[in-house]
Design an enzyme around this catalytic site. Structure first.
Site, mmCIF file in Angstrom:
data_model
loop_
_atom_site.group_PDB
_atom_site.id
_atom_site.type_symbol
_atom_site.label_atom_id
_atom_site.label_comp_id
_atom_site.label_asym_id
_atom_site.label_seq_id
_atom_site.Cartn_x
_atom_site.Cartn_y
_atom_site.Cartn_z
ATOM 1 C CG ASP A 130 -10.119 -0.012 4.743
ATOM 2 O OD1 ASP A 130 -9.879 -0.407 3.653
ATOM 3 O OD2 ASP A 130 -9.465 -0.039 5.728
ATOM 4 C CD GLN A 153 -3.813 -4.599 6.365
ATOM 5 O OE1 GLN A 153 -3.846 -3.534 5.666
ATOM 6 N NE2 GLN A 153 -4.331 -5.565 5.706
ATOM 7 C CE LYS A 195 -3.951 -2.232 1.940
ATOM 8 N NZ LYS A 195 -4.581 -2.914 3.432
HETATM 9 N N1 GUN Z 1 -7.362 -6.703 5.865
HETATM 10 C C1 GUN Z 1 -7.717 -7.472 4.682
HETATM 11 N N2 GUN Z 1 -8.424 -6.591 3.897
HETATM 12 C C2 GUN Z 1 -8.290 -5.284 4.299
HETATM 13 C C3 GUN Z 1 -8.794 -4.231 3.794
HETATM 14 O O1 GUN Z 1 -9.338 -4.034 2.647
HETATM 15 N N3 GUN Z 1 -8.389 -3.144 4.468
HETATM 16 C C4 GUN Z 1 -8.299 -3.462 5.853
HETATM 17 N N4 GUN Z 1 -8.013 -2.149 6.626
HETATM 18 N N5 GUN Z 1 -7.638 -4.293 6.314
HETATM 19 C C5 GUN Z 1 -7.738 -5.547 5.629
#
Ligand code: GUN
Length: 285
Positions: free
Chosen positions: A120, A97, A53
């Site tokens: 998100d 995350q 990311k």
């Molecule tokens: N863990 C797995 N997929 C995601 C996501 O799309 N966003 C976040 N914040 N954590 C995740």
């Protein structure tokens, strides 16, 4: 034989546009999109996702910062960090995350993020807006799936759409986005009876289960569009999706590979949401 939907290529094209829009935003307003990524603990897979990311942010000209906190971080400490990031004008998007270590209250953490910075789209306010159809951000993975469907030139309207999986991150919002485009949507899950009968009705089948080779050829209608959201390891430790690729490829009309399908799109949609948030800030919204 199914045609592959090349997520890597489609993601690269969208990222080029995001980079161009970012350059323009910075030149015209001085606002550079900023993303803060918060990770707690040392799950290696999560650290890989976070690194990707951050790298993606740099490639499109965003400001980004990573907050890697120790496993023992308390709820209070995490909340205090989120409060600071909510106030920080350099930051337009905050991503925590998931999953978090078990001692932390995940939902409370999500609700602490300002809905304006919730790139998100996990905050209850944003989930509610998506339900109504009046949203600022779309959840990244389902939004990426919709982009892949569009890029393949497939129309959703009136089609039988079946989603396997009902998570808050993928399954539920995925169903909602397909519904927004007038699909006839069914959500399947671990208690669904006669699953192959249900999935065989699908013109568009989206699998978000998390089990290698879960979707077999007998579960797929000939000519269906099959989107594989899974990220699993096979018996040899190789990255693979939910779909038994070799068996389903001759049956489907379109299929997404893993890796190189949905994965690159998810991060791209995160970038898109962060840019949207920065554009809104620049407009004083
Ligand atoms: N863990 C797995 N997929 C995601 C996501 O799309 N966003 C976040 N914040 N954590 C995740």
């Amino acid at each position: 034989m199914a045609q592959m939907i090349d997520g890597k290529k489609i993601a690269a094209e969208i990222r080029e546009q995001i980079a161009a829009d970012t350059k323009k935003l910075v030149e015209e307003t001085g606002v550079r999109p900023g993303l803060a990524v918060v990770i707690v603990g040392d799950d290696p897979a999560s650290h890989v996702y976070v690194r990707n990311k951050k790298k993606a942010c740099e490639q499109v000209g965003f400001y980004s910062e990573e907050h890697a906190l120790p496993e023992q971080t308390t709820q209070q400490e995490l909340m205090a960090l989120l409060d600071r990031l909510n106030q920080d004008p350099k930051i337009h998007g905050i991503l925590v995350q998931l999953p978090l270590p078990r001692h932390l209250d995940e939902q409370a953490v999500i609700e602490r993020i300002s809905p304006k910075k919730d790139v998100d789209a996990f905050h209850a306010m944003n989930v509610g807006k998506i339900m109504i159809g009046n949203f600022d951000f779309l959840p990244c993975t389902p939004a990426g799936v919709m982009e892949l469907i569009h890029a393949a030139g497939v129309s959703v309207s009136g089609k039988e759409c079946v989603v396997i999986g009902r998570s808050n991150i993928v399954g539920k919002p995925m169903a909602m986005l397909l519904l927004h485009e007038n699909g006839t949507v069914t959500i399947c899950h671990s208690r669904t009876q006669h699953l192959p009968e249900v999935t065989r009705r699908a013109d568009i089948l989206v699998s978000a289960v998390g089990r290698a080779k879960f979707v077999t050829a007998d579960m797929v209608k000939p000519g269906a569009v099959v989107i594989d959201v899974g990220m699993n390891r096979d018996e040899n430790g190789k990255l693979c999706g939910d779909v038994d690729f070799a068996a389903v490829e001759p049956v489907a009309s379109y299929l997404t590979p893993v890796p190189g399908g949905v994965g690159p799109m998810t991060i791209t949609m995160l970038l898109k949401n962060t840019l949207t948030s920065a554009q809104k800030t620049a407009q004083g919204k």
